[in-house]
Motif scaffolding. Sequence first.
Motif, PDB file in Angstrom:
ATOM      1  N   ASN A 151      -4.897 -11.360 -10.393  1.00  0.00           N
ATOM      2  CA  ASN A 151      -3.409 -10.527 -10.928  1.00  0.00           C
ATOM      3  C   ASN A 151      -4.262  -8.744 -10.988  1.00  0.00           C
ATOM      4  OD1 ASN A 151      -2.475 -12.808 -12.390  1.00  0.00           O
ATOM      5  ND2 ASN A 151      -3.659 -13.159 -13.913  1.00  0.00           N
ATOM      6  N   PHE A 152      -5.547  -8.749 -10.484  1.00  0.00           N
ATOM      7  CA  PHE A 152      -6.035  -7.158 -10.300  1.00  0.00           C
ATOM      8  C   PHE A 152      -5.544  -7.026  -9.797  1.00  0.00           C
ATOM      9  CE2 PHE A 152      -8.961  -4.320  -8.982  1.00  0.00           C
ATOM     10  CZ  PHE A 152      -9.495  -3.596  -9.769  1.00  0.00           C
ATOM     11  N   LYS A 153      -5.426  -7.545  -8.720  1.00  0.00           N
ATOM     12  CA  LYS A 153      -4.902  -7.575  -7.807  1.00  0.00           C
ATOM     13  C   LYS A 153      -3.439  -6.852  -7.068  1.00  0.00           C
ATOM     14  CE  LYS A 153      -3.872  -8.673  -2.295  1.00  0.00           C
ATOM     15  NZ  LYS A 153      -3.515  -9.705  -0.911  1.00  0.00           N
ATOM     16  N   SER A 154      -2.580  -7.391  -8.094  1.00  0.00           N
ATOM     17  CA  SER A 154      -0.937  -6.894  -8.074  1.00  0.00           C
ATOM     18  C   SER A 154      -1.017  -5.709  -8.900  1.00  0.00           C
ATOM     19  CB  SER A 154      -0.508  -8.124  -9.148  1.00  0.00           C
ATOM     20  OG  SER A 154       0.768  -7.995  -9.599  1.00  0.00           O
ATOM     21  N   ASP A 155      -2.128  -6.184 -10.512  1.00  0.00           N
ATOM     22  CA  ASP A 155      -1.900  -4.370 -11.031  1.00  0.00           C
ATOM     23  C   ASP A 155      -2.553  -3.028 -10.402  1.00  0.00           C
ATOM     24  OD1 ASP A 155      -1.032  -6.205 -13.023  1.00  0.00           O
ATOM     25  OD2 ASP A 155      -2.585  -5.780 -14.745  1.00  0.00           O
ATOM     26  N   TYR A 156      -3.707  -3.319  -9.579  1.00  0.00           N
ATOM     27  CA  TYR A 156      -4.466  -1.889  -8.703  1.00  0.00           C
ATOM     28  C   TYR A 156      -2.564  -1.718  -7.641  1.00  0.00           C
ATOM     29  CZ  TYR A 156      -8.021  -0.092  -6.583  1.00  0.00           C
ATOM     30  OH  TYR A 156      -8.273   1.287  -5.431  1.00  0.00           O
ATOM     31  N   LYS A 157      -1.658  -2.983  -7.189  1.00  0.00           N
ATOM     32  CA  LYS A 157      -1.040  -2.807  -6.448  1.00  0.00           C
ATOM     33  C   LYS A 157      -0.224  -1.697  -7.056  1.00  0.00           C
ATOM     34  CE  LYS A 157       1.751  -3.028  -2.236  1.00  0.00           C
ATOM     35  NZ  LYS A 157       1.632  -2.622  -1.152  1.00  0.00           N
ATOM     36  N   THR A 158       0.326  -2.710  -7.912  1.00  0.00           N
ATOM     37  CA  THR A 158       0.985  -1.291  -9.012  1.00  0.00           C
ATOM     38  C   THR A 158       0.941   0.076  -9.451  1.00  0.00           C
ATOM     39  OG1 THR A 158       2.466  -3.594  -9.889  1.00  0.00           O
ATOM     40  CG2 THR A 158       2.613  -1.373 -10.946  1.00  0.00           C
ATOM     41  N   GLU A 163      -2.653  -2.259  -1.064  1.00  0.00           N
ATOM     42  CA  GLU A 163      -2.873  -3.501  -0.925  1.00  0.00           C
ATOM     43  C   GLU A 163      -4.786  -3.680  -0.614  1.00  0.00           C
ATOM     44  OE1 GLU A 163      -1.967  -6.935  -0.863  1.00  0.00           O
ATOM     45  OE2 GLU A 163      -0.856  -5.594  -0.699  1.00  0.00           O
ATOM     46  N   LEU A 164      -5.055  -4.215  -1.685  1.00  0.00           N
ATOM     47  CA  LEU A 164      -6.236  -4.180  -1.910  1.00  0.00           C
ATOM     48  C   LEU A 164      -7.017  -5.229  -1.591  1.00  0.00           C
ATOM     49  CD1 LEU A 164      -8.910  -3.328  -4.268  1.00  0.00           C
ATOM     50  CD2 LEU A 164      -7.982  -5.002  -5.639  1.00  0.00           C
ATOM     51  N   LYS A 165      -8.568  -5.176  -1.033  1.00  0.00           N
ATOM     52  CA  LYS A 165      -8.942  -5.656   0.310  1.00  0.00           C
ATOM     53  C   LYS A 165     -10.143  -5.729   0.201  1.00  0.00           C
ATOM     54  CE  LYS A 165      -5.870  -5.351   4.049  1.00  0.00           C
ATOM     55  NZ  LYS A 165      -5.508  -4.262   4.714  1.00  0.00           N
ATOM     56  N   GLY A 167     -14.441  -4.844   1.312  1.00  0.00           N
ATOM     57  CA  GLY A 167     -14.636  -4.335   1.819  1.00  0.00           C
ATOM     58  C   GLY A 167     -14.145  -2.824   1.218  1.00  0.00           C
ATOM     59  N   ILE A 168     -12.979  -2.792   1.089  1.00  0.00           N
ATOM     60  CA  ILE A 168     -11.899  -1.035   1.125  1.00  0.00           C
ATOM     61  C   ILE A 168     -13.246  -0.008  -0.442  1.00  0.00           C
ATOM     62  CG2 ILE A 168     -10.426  -1.774   1.591  1.00  0.00           C
ATOM     63  CD1 ILE A 168      -9.290  -1.266  -0.859  1.00  0.00           C
ATOM     64  N   SER A 169     -13.372   0.750  -0.212  1.00  0.00           N
ATOM     65  CA  SER A 169     -13.892   1.808  -1.028  1.00  0.00           C
ATOM     66  C   SER A 169     -12.789   1.617  -2.509  1.00  0.00           C
ATOM     67  CB  SER A 169     -13.826   2.801  -1.068  1.00  0.00           C
ATOM     68  OG  SER A 169     -14.023   3.898  -2.007  1.00  0.00           O
ATOM     69  N   ALA A 170     -13.231   1.223  -3.653  1.00  0.00           N
ATOM     70  CA  ALA A 170     -12.806   1.536  -4.820  1.00  0.00           C
ATOM     71  C   ALA A 170     -11.937   2.266  -5.135  1.00  0.00           C
ATOM     72  CB  ALA A 170     -13.026   1.185  -6.026  1.00  0.00           C
ATOM     73  N   LEU A 171     -12.261   3.992  -4.850  1.00  0.00           N
ATOM     74  CA  LEU A 171     -12.094   5.227  -5.282  1.00  0.00           C
ATOM     75  C   LEU A 171     -11.085   5.530  -4.365  1.00  0.00           C
ATOM     76  CD1 LEU A 171     -15.921   6.697  -4.855  1.00  0.00           C
ATOM     77  CD2 LEU A 171     -14.327   6.446  -6.436  1.00  0.00           C
ATOM     78  N   GLU A 172     -10.565   4.794  -3.020  1.00  0.00           N
ATOM     79  CA  GLU A 172      -9.107   5.043  -2.692  1.00  0.00           C
ATOM     80  C   GLU A 172      -7.762   5.137  -3.707  1.00  0.00           C
ATOM     81  OE1 GLU A 172      -7.698   2.322   1.404  1.00  0.00           O
ATOM     82  OE2 GLU A 172      -9.783   2.444   1.522  1.00  0.00           O
ATOM     83  N   GLY A 173      -7.209   5.824  -3.183  1.00  0.00           N
ATOM     84  CA  GLY A 173      -6.438   5.835  -4.046  1.00  0.00           C
ATOM     85  C   GLY A 173      -6.293   6.899  -4.952  1.00  0.00           C
ATOM     86  N   LEU A 174      -6.815   6.572  -5.629  1.00  0.00           N
ATOM     87  CA  LEU A 174      -7.248   6.976  -6.933  1.00  0.00           C
ATOM     88  C   LEU A 174      -7.167   8.170  -7.216  1.00  0.00           C
ATOM     89  CD1 LEU A 174     -10.406   5.111  -8.005  1.00  0.00           C
ATOM     90  CD2 LEU A 174      -8.643   4.479  -8.885  1.00  0.00           C
TER      91      LEU A 174
END
Length: 186
Positions: A151-158, A163-165, A167-174
């Motif tokens: 659910n979080f992955k889908s909302d984050y993508k939207t 595409e959340l994986k 190890g990636i930075s949560a700041l990426e794309g914000l």
Amino acid sequence: FKSLAALSPNPISILSVNGYLYVNKAWESVFGYSEKEALAGGIELILPEENNKQLIKESRNFILESNENLRKTYKLKTKSNRSIWLDVASTHIEFNNTKAVLSVSTDITELLNLQEELKQNKANLIAILENTEARIWSVDNKLRVVSFNNNFKSDYKTAFNIELKPGISALEGLPEPLEKTWKLSL
């Protein structure tokens, strides 16, 4: 040798093609057989029924035909018929003018049981996380994504087209204002 082996907390045995030539007190303690019983009964005492013949053949071949050292995990059984797992390291020796194998073992039964329990707990946790409507995720102290549910992955993508994986930075794309806010939280 016997003085040193007697001090070892690990099971130590010497095996020839005709059976045990020596077992230490730790071996007796782990398997429940006395040294006298071990020397009289041989390796068959500790082999599980399901692969008894195969392990006897492997042992015989290792003693007679191999020059290699061996480290392997075996499922064995105690005198009380309890299954145990041992990590066994073996090497070839001459003992009382007999070709034999010296083995030092570590009982890893509890370790394997804990690993299996952890695997089951992880599967249970994932099932709980995936069967909730909530959006759940976690990050480490450097704001790298550690875990998340679908659910979080889908909302984050939207929201951020990323595409959340793990190890990636949560700041990426914000967007920049959100990135600054998150950085301040560190």
